[in-house]
Design an enzyme around this catalytic site. Structure first.
Site, PDB file in Angstrom:
ATOM      1  N   THR A 181       0.883  -1.253  -0.124  1.00  9.43           N
ATOM      2  CA  THR A 181       0.056   0.019  -0.084  1.00  9.43           C
ATOM      3  C   THR A 181       0.803   1.226  -0.106  1.00  9.43           C
ATOM      4  O   THR A 181       1.803   1.428   0.634  1.00  9.43           O
ATOM      5  CB  THR A 181      -0.844   0.046   1.387  1.00  9.43           C
ATOM      6  OG1 THR A 181      -1.728  -1.049   1.110  1.00  9.43           O
ATOM      7  CG2 THR A 181      -1.602   1.365   1.287  1.00  9.43           C
TER       8      THR A 181
ATOM      9  N   ALA B  56      -5.928 -12.004   4.241  1.00  5.02           N
ATOM     10  CA  ALA B  56      -4.916 -11.941   5.148  1.00  5.02           C
ATOM     11  C   ALA B  56      -4.819 -10.881   6.105  1.00  5.02           C
ATOM     12  O   ALA B  56      -5.796 -10.123   5.984  1.00  5.02           O
ATOM     13  CB  ALA B  56      -3.486 -11.981   4.707  1.00  5.02           C
TER      14      ALA B  56
ATOM     15  N   TYR C 234      -7.775  -8.200   7.533  1.00  3.43           N
ATOM     16  CA  TYR C 234      -8.809  -7.774   6.893  1.00  3.43           C
ATOM     17  C   TYR C 234     -10.261  -8.546   6.747  1.00  3.43           C
ATOM     18  O   TYR C 234     -10.326  -9.612   7.403  1.00  3.43           O
ATOM     19  CB  TYR C 234      -8.296  -7.222   5.568  1.00  3.43           C
ATOM     20  CG  TYR C 234      -7.171  -6.059   5.670  1.00  3.43           C
ATOM     21  CD1 TYR C 234      -7.231  -4.979   6.494  1.00  3.43           C
ATOM     22  CD2 TYR C 234      -5.815  -6.414   5.451  1.00  3.43           C
ATOM     23  CE1 TYR C 234      -6.520  -4.082   6.639  1.00  3.43           C
ATOM     24  CE2 TYR C 234      -4.979  -5.617   5.507  1.00  3.43           C
ATOM     25  CZ  TYR C 234      -5.078  -4.340   6.287  1.00  3.43           C
ATOM     26  OH  TYR C 234      -4.067  -3.300   6.459  1.00  3.43           O
TER      27      TYR C 234
ATOM     28  N   ARG D  30      -4.366 -14.550  -1.016  1.00  2.96           N
ATOM     29  CA  ARG D  30      -3.407 -14.196   0.146  1.00  2.96           C
ATOM     30  C   ARG D  30      -3.901 -14.621   1.541  1.00  2.96           C
ATOM     31  O   ARG D  30      -4.980 -14.218   2.103  1.00  2.96           O
ATOM     32  CB  ARG D  30      -2.793 -12.746  -0.012  1.00  2.96           C
ATOM     33  CG  ARG D  30      -1.710 -12.447   0.744  1.00  2.96           C
ATOM     34  CD  ARG D  30      -0.999 -11.008   0.742  1.00  2.96           C
ATOM     35  NE  ARG D  30       0.421 -11.106   0.363  1.00  2.96           N
ATOM     36  CZ  ARG D  30       1.093 -10.262   1.063  1.00  2.96           C
ATOM     37  NH1 ARG D  30       0.467  -9.216   1.621  1.00  2.96           N
ATOM     38  NH2 ARG D  30       2.305 -10.343   0.938  1.00  2.96           N
TER      39      ARG D  30
END
Length: 346
Positions: A31, A151, A154, A202
């Site tokens: 990010t 993952a 979240y 993920r």
């Protein structure tokens, strides 16, 4: 192991279904918040193109948010919906493909931390639909697959994790029941893109607020978690750990990616402080940087087929040419990860 052996192992091509990669190096999603109002501009396209030009086999974009009110509270995280944002992503795909690279978007819903219990079944159905819509757009724009972010605490992970999911309906309960939301997202995306389009998921055991957390305390529980996800349509598991060299369970040297491959037979991506000599929290907690170190142990595991692909995060964040420099043996030219280099985000 000499450098040429290291480079040779990392730069072997691989085909996973329709995904044909020139080497085993993956750019990990990171990010950056460089997309004002959620719209990726020319700077974002250039950022990814530079990695494709420098021998990265597969790029996984930074997390891109689906069209749902709770998906993100960060204004400059890129959207994966809306005409302007999707035009921006089309330009990213064009630049990366023009440079000979492959790229998939990471599709993301950050979630309401600790509040998955408050979602109604209508809310859940809406979110599943928006994941599938994002998958549809990814295929339309010419991406080479998608990655679903399941993952780090979240939304998908919040449903999977016993400590954040105390629902009493069909989305909560034992391990199998807690996979239901993830399964519905994967199935909806698979239906949207067809049987051949690669879907990566993920996963992590750790959470952003709890590094010791475990979705599955034992290999048997991990197998219970993974089996329905495979059945739903996952092609590749991207297994996030803080340090790739740490064993996932006692009594075995296999890391998280190694165990996931062993239990599912599916290709896996390993990630976690690769090419760095400090764990990733030290920069923020102690003001430290992280220099580059040898990766012989990583390559040995790759050669042993413990995992199939190797994701690089911070090293590629600060040095677009990291992979090319590794390939050519220019190890002295590698740019260390420091607070100063992080601000450049080249």
């Amino acid at each position: 192991m000499n450098h040429s052996q290291t480079a040779e192992a990392l730069f072997q091509p691989i085909e996973i279904g329709t995904l044909k990669l020139s080497n085993r190096i993956v750019m990990a999603p990171m990010t950056r918040q460089f997309s004002p109002d959620g719209i990726p501009g020319e700077n974002v396209a250039g950022y990814y193109r530079r990695r494709a030009e420098n021998a990265v086999g597969l790029i996984v974009t930074e997390g891109t948010i689906i069209n749902h009110p709770d998906a993100s509270n960060q204004a400059n995280v890129p959207h994966f919906y809306g005409e302007d944002a999707l035009k921006g992503w089309a330009q990213v795909v064009s630049e990366v493909h023009d440079a000979g690279g492959r790229i998939i978007p990471q599709i993301w819903h950050m979630g309401a931390k600790g509040h998955v219990n408050d979602y109604t079944e209508a809310d859940i159905a809406s979110i599943v639909h928006e994941f599938a819509q994002a998958a549809t757009e990814a295929k339309r724009l010419g991406f080479d697959g998608i990655e679903l972010h399941g993952a780090h605490g979240y939304l998908i992970d919040q449903f999977l994790y016993e400590k954040t999911n105390s629902r009493t309906d069909r989305y909560g309960g034992d391990m199998m029941a807690r996979t239901r939301f993830a399964v519905e997202v994967i199935e909806a995306c698979r239906e949207a893109v067809g049987p051949e389009f690669p879907i990566v998921l993920r996963l992590s055991q750790w959470k952003t607020d709890d590094y010791q957390a475990k979705l599955a305390e034992t290999p048997a529980l991990l197998e219970q978690l993974l089996a329905p996800l495979v059945q739903a349509g996952v092609d590749i598991f991207h297994c996030s750990t803080r340090r790739f060299w740490e064993p996932e369970f006692e009594g075995s040297e296999l890391n998280f990616a190694g165990w996931t491959k062993k239990l599912t037979g599916k290709p896996t991506i390993t990630v976690g402080s690769i090419g760095l000599d400090g764990d990733f929290t030290s920069l923020f907690t102690e003001g430290k940087g992280a220099g580059n170190v040898g990766i012989d142990g990583l390559v040995q595991r790759l050669q042993n087929n413990e995992f199939d692909l190797v994701a690089i995060g911070r090293a590629l964040l600060v040095d677009p040419a990291w992979a090319k420099k590794i390939q050519e043996g220019r190890l002295d030219d590698l740019i260390p990860f420091t607070r100063e280099s992080m601000t450049e985000l080249s």
